[in-house]
Design an enzyme around this catalytic site. Structure first.
Site, PDB file in Angstrom:
ATOM      1  N   HIS A   1     -24.759   2.800   4.017  1.00 19.38           N
ATOM      2  CA  HIS A   1     -23.726   1.755   3.879  1.00 19.38           C
ATOM      3  C   HIS A   1     -23.502   1.137   5.254  1.00 19.38           C
ATOM      4  O   HIS A   1     -22.704   1.635   6.044  1.00 19.38           O
ATOM      5  CB  HIS A   1     -22.437   2.400   3.324  1.00 19.38           C
ATOM      6  CG  HIS A   1     -21.317   1.442   3.077  1.00 19.38           C
ATOM      7  ND1 HIS A   1     -20.271   1.734   2.225  1.00 19.38           N
ATOM      8  CD2 HIS A   1     -21.051   0.198   3.555  1.00 19.38           C
ATOM      9  CE1 HIS A   1     -19.426   0.722   2.204  1.00 19.38           C
ATOM     10  NE2 HIS A   1     -19.866  -0.228   3.027  1.00 19.38           N
TER      11      HIS A   1
ATOM     12  N   HIS B   1     -23.523  -2.842   7.071  1.00 17.55           N
ATOM     13  CA  HIS B   1     -23.691  -4.302   7.004  1.00 17.55           C
ATOM     14  C   HIS B   1     -24.292  -4.741   8.332  1.00 17.55           C
ATOM     15  O   HIS B   1     -23.656  -4.542   9.379  1.00 17.55           O
ATOM     16  CB  HIS B   1     -22.341  -4.984   6.796  1.00 17.55           C
ATOM     17  CG  HIS B   1     -21.624  -4.514   5.562  1.00 17.55           C
ATOM     18  ND1 HIS B   1     -21.663  -5.201   4.374  1.00 17.55           N
ATOM     19  CD2 HIS B   1     -20.877  -3.395   5.332  1.00 17.55           C
ATOM     20  CE1 HIS B   1     -20.954  -4.542   3.467  1.00 17.55           C
ATOM     21  NE2 HIS B   1     -20.464  -3.444   4.023  1.00 17.55           N
TER      22      HIS B   1
ATOM     23  N   HIS C   1     -19.573  -2.288  -3.732  1.00 16.18           N
ATOM     24  CA  HIS C   1     -18.331  -1.815  -3.118  1.00 16.18           C
ATOM     25  C   HIS C   1     -17.279  -1.743  -4.236  1.00 16.18           C
ATOM     26  O   HIS C   1     -17.103  -2.716  -4.971  1.00 16.18           O
ATOM     27  CB  HIS C   1     -17.831  -2.806  -2.071  1.00 16.18           C
ATOM     28  CG  HIS C   1     -18.568  -2.764  -0.774  1.00 16.18           C
ATOM     29  ND1 HIS C   1     -19.916  -2.932  -0.680  1.00 16.18           N
ATOM     30  CD2 HIS C   1     -18.105  -2.584   0.497  1.00 16.18           C
ATOM     31  CE1 HIS C   1     -20.273  -2.858   0.601  1.00 16.18           C
ATOM     32  NE2 HIS C   1     -19.193  -2.643   1.339  1.00 16.18           N
TER      33      HIS C   1
ATOM     34  N   GLU D   1     -12.303   0.523  -2.563  1.00 20.10           N
ATOM     35  CA  GLU D   1     -11.920   0.552  -1.139  1.00 20.10           C
ATOM     36  C   GLU D   1     -10.450   0.140  -1.085  1.00 20.10           C
ATOM     37  O   GLU D   1      -9.584   0.941  -0.753  1.00 20.10           O
ATOM     38  CB  GLU D   1     -12.809  -0.395  -0.328  1.00 20.10           C
ATOM     39  CG  GLU D   1     -12.510  -0.433   1.165  1.00 20.10           C
ATOM     40  CD  GLU D   1     -13.337  -1.489   1.924  1.00 20.10           C
ATOM     41  OE1 GLU D   1     -13.905  -2.399   1.277  1.00 20.10           O
ATOM     42  OE2 GLU D   1     -13.387  -1.409   3.176  1.00 20.10           O
TER      43      GLU D   1
ATOM     44  N   ASP E   1     -20.530   1.491   8.074  1.00 22.52           N
ATOM     45  CA  ASP E   1     -20.013   0.230   7.517  1.00 22.52           C
ATOM     46  C   ASP E   1     -20.247  -0.960   8.469  1.00 22.52           C
ATOM     47  O   ASP E   1     -21.222  -1.681   8.319  1.00 22.52           O
ATOM     48  CB  ASP E   1     -18.532   0.387   7.155  1.00 22.52           C
ATOM     49  CG  ASP E   1     -18.080  -0.553   6.039  1.00 22.52           C
ATOM     50  OD1 ASP E   1     -18.928  -1.265   5.482  1.00 22.52           O
ATOM     51  OD2 ASP E   1     -16.873  -0.567   5.715  1.00 22.52           O
TER      52      ASP E   1
HETATM   53  N1  HPA Z   1     -15.810  -4.072   2.433  1.00 24.10           N
HETATM   54  C1  HPA Z   1     -16.093  -5.210   1.805  1.00 24.10           C
HETATM   55  N2  HPA Z   1     -16.882  -6.125   2.322  1.00 24.10           N
HETATM   56  C2  HPA Z   1     -17.421  -5.913   3.513  1.00 24.10           C
HETATM   57  C3  HPA Z   1     -17.165  -4.755   4.212  1.00 24.10           C
HETATM   58  C4  HPA Z   1     -16.321  -3.776   3.628  1.00 24.10           C
HETATM   59  O1  HPA Z   1     -16.027  -2.698   4.173  1.00 24.10           O
HETATM   60  N3  HPA Z   1     -17.844  -4.853   5.370  1.00 24.10           N
HETATM   61  C5  HPA Z   1     -18.502  -6.024   5.357  1.00 24.10           C
HETATM   62  N4  HPA Z   1     -18.248  -6.674   4.233  1.00 24.10           N
HETATM   63 ZN    ZN Z   2     -19.086  -2.103   3.390  1.00 26.10          ZN
END
Ligand code: HPA
Ligand code: ZN
Length: 383
Positions: A61, A63, A241, A244, A322
């Site tokens: 995970h 980005h 996702h 969260e 992340d």
């Molecule tokens: N959550 C949702 N979108 C995202 C995240 C995240 O942690 N990081 C980059 N885009």
């Molecule tokens: Zn993410």
């Protein structure tokens, strides 16, 4: 002599504090992140720290746009003749103080605006690989957000070619294997996601799966049911996702409607016992991100991170970074911080690292090799 050593010790400690304070405020000197934990806190035992460092780990995970370090952002902005809203690296770092996901996303999208040429995407990706190579990350499955770039006139091809070339070079130079997952931005509509999927089809062999990211609340997985169905029919794996900031219902939707192989984050599953049972039954891993959760105030204290509770309930938990440039640490730092906060044992750590490899999309032979190494290192640790 002893005095001199003491003095040196004090000096290093002070230096550690200075660096640490700066990191708290603005993440200065992030290359010292490892030593800092030891120097300042001196809580985690050195043997466990070495164990975390040494074991092979996969990152599931991540980005790639979230690995954009301010220094590189300023360099690329300058060579592309783009003026950033912030006057200096220091000023930009001062803005890394988020109250929620949206505040972070606003800054993250702004940073990505300076990425113009294929070489920019290459440099971004290669810089990440250089860092994780030193942390024994042996496999990485990176997300990228095509719409963040195509919506401002960059060609899909420019983005993917830069990322892919860096990953190929990283594999040659460091032996890090990889996969690419393309995320749809959930704050945009499903038609836009369909367009992005069309653009991705010529690069189908380079992209293993599709994901779903960006502003979660108000943008449930059900909004993207059809485009995920098309993606699956085209042979893409799916992840999303969920949970969260959004509720546990979003996790159910990701499972039932998007047919995901993994849930990204998933913290909120604990609100629903049946959902936890379902994740265990289906062996669906959660790609959790401790420092991200702390930065975005999903939790207010790492000691309250649900990873251990979930492990104890037999949920498959993995640890990830992340958006490490924004959240204060790469993969190793996430393990360190969590181990310290939750008092994890070497056995716990080895379960987390083994999960990351076992539930990656890596081929079975390579998985086994890494898993064997983890169990050897655990045996050595216990001897
Ligand atoms: N959550 C949702 N979108 C995202 C995240 C995240 O942690 N990081 C980059 N885009
Ligand atoms: Zn993410």
């Amino acid at each position: 002599m002893k005095n001199a050593i003491n003095k040196l010790g004090n000096f290093i400690n002070e230096l550690g504090k200075i660096v640490f304070l700066n990191r708290e405020n603005s993440l200065i000197f992030s290359q010292f992140e490892v030593n800092l934990t030891g120097l300042n806190e001196n809580k985690m035992n050195k043997k466990l720290e070495n164990f975390i460092n040494e074991i092979p780990k996969a990152e599931l995970h991540l980005h790639i746009e979230g690995t954009f370090e301010p220094e590189l952002m300023f360099d690329i902005a300058s060579r592309n003749h783009i003026e950033l809203k912030y006057k200096s690296v220091g000023e930009l770092k001062q803005a890394y103080n988020f109250n929620n996901l949206q505040e972070f996303l606003d800054l993250y999208y702004e940073g990505a605006n300076v990425l113009i040429h294929e070489q920019d995407f290459y440099d971004l990706t290669f810089a990440y690989l250089e860092k994780i190579h030193k942390q024994n990350v042996v496999h990485t499955e990176i997300f990228f957000d095509p719409q963040t770039h195509t919506d401002r006139g960059r060609a899909f091809e420019t983005v993917i070619k830069g990322i892919k070339r860096a990953l190929e070079d990283g594999e040659k130079q460091f032996g890090i294997t990889y996969e690419i997952i393309m995320c749809f931005l959930r704050h945009l509509n499903e038609d836009e996601a369909f367009k992005t999927l069309e653009q991705a089809l010529p690069y189908k062999d380079w992209i293993i799966g599709v994901g779903l990211d960006s502003s979660e609340v108000g943008n449930p997985p059900s909004k993207f049911e059809k485009v995920f169905e098309k993606a699956r029919n085209e042979g893409f794996l799916t992840v999303a996702h969920a949970g969260e900031e959004g509720s546990s219902d979003y996790i159910w939707e990701a499972l039932n409607l998007l047919k995901v192989s993994r849930i990204d984050h998933g913290n909120r599953c604990l609100d629903d016992e049946k959902l936890v049972d379902k994740l265990v039954d289906l062996k669906i891993p959660l790609t959790m991100c401790p420092l991200s959760n702390l930065s975005l105030k999903v939790i207010n204290d790492l000691k309250k991170h649900p990873a251990k509770e979930l492990l104890d309930k037999n949920v498959i938990v993995t640890i990830n970074s992340d958006d490490p440039a924004y959240f204060g640490g790469y993969l190793r730092k996430n393990y360190f911080a969590l181990a310290e906060a939750l008092d994890l044992s070497a056995a716990d750590i080895s379960v987390l690292a083994s999960n990351s490899l076992e539930y990656s999309f890596l081929d079975s032979a390579k998985k086994l090799q890494h898993l064997d190494k983890i169990s050897d290192l655990l045996k050595k640790f216990n001897n």
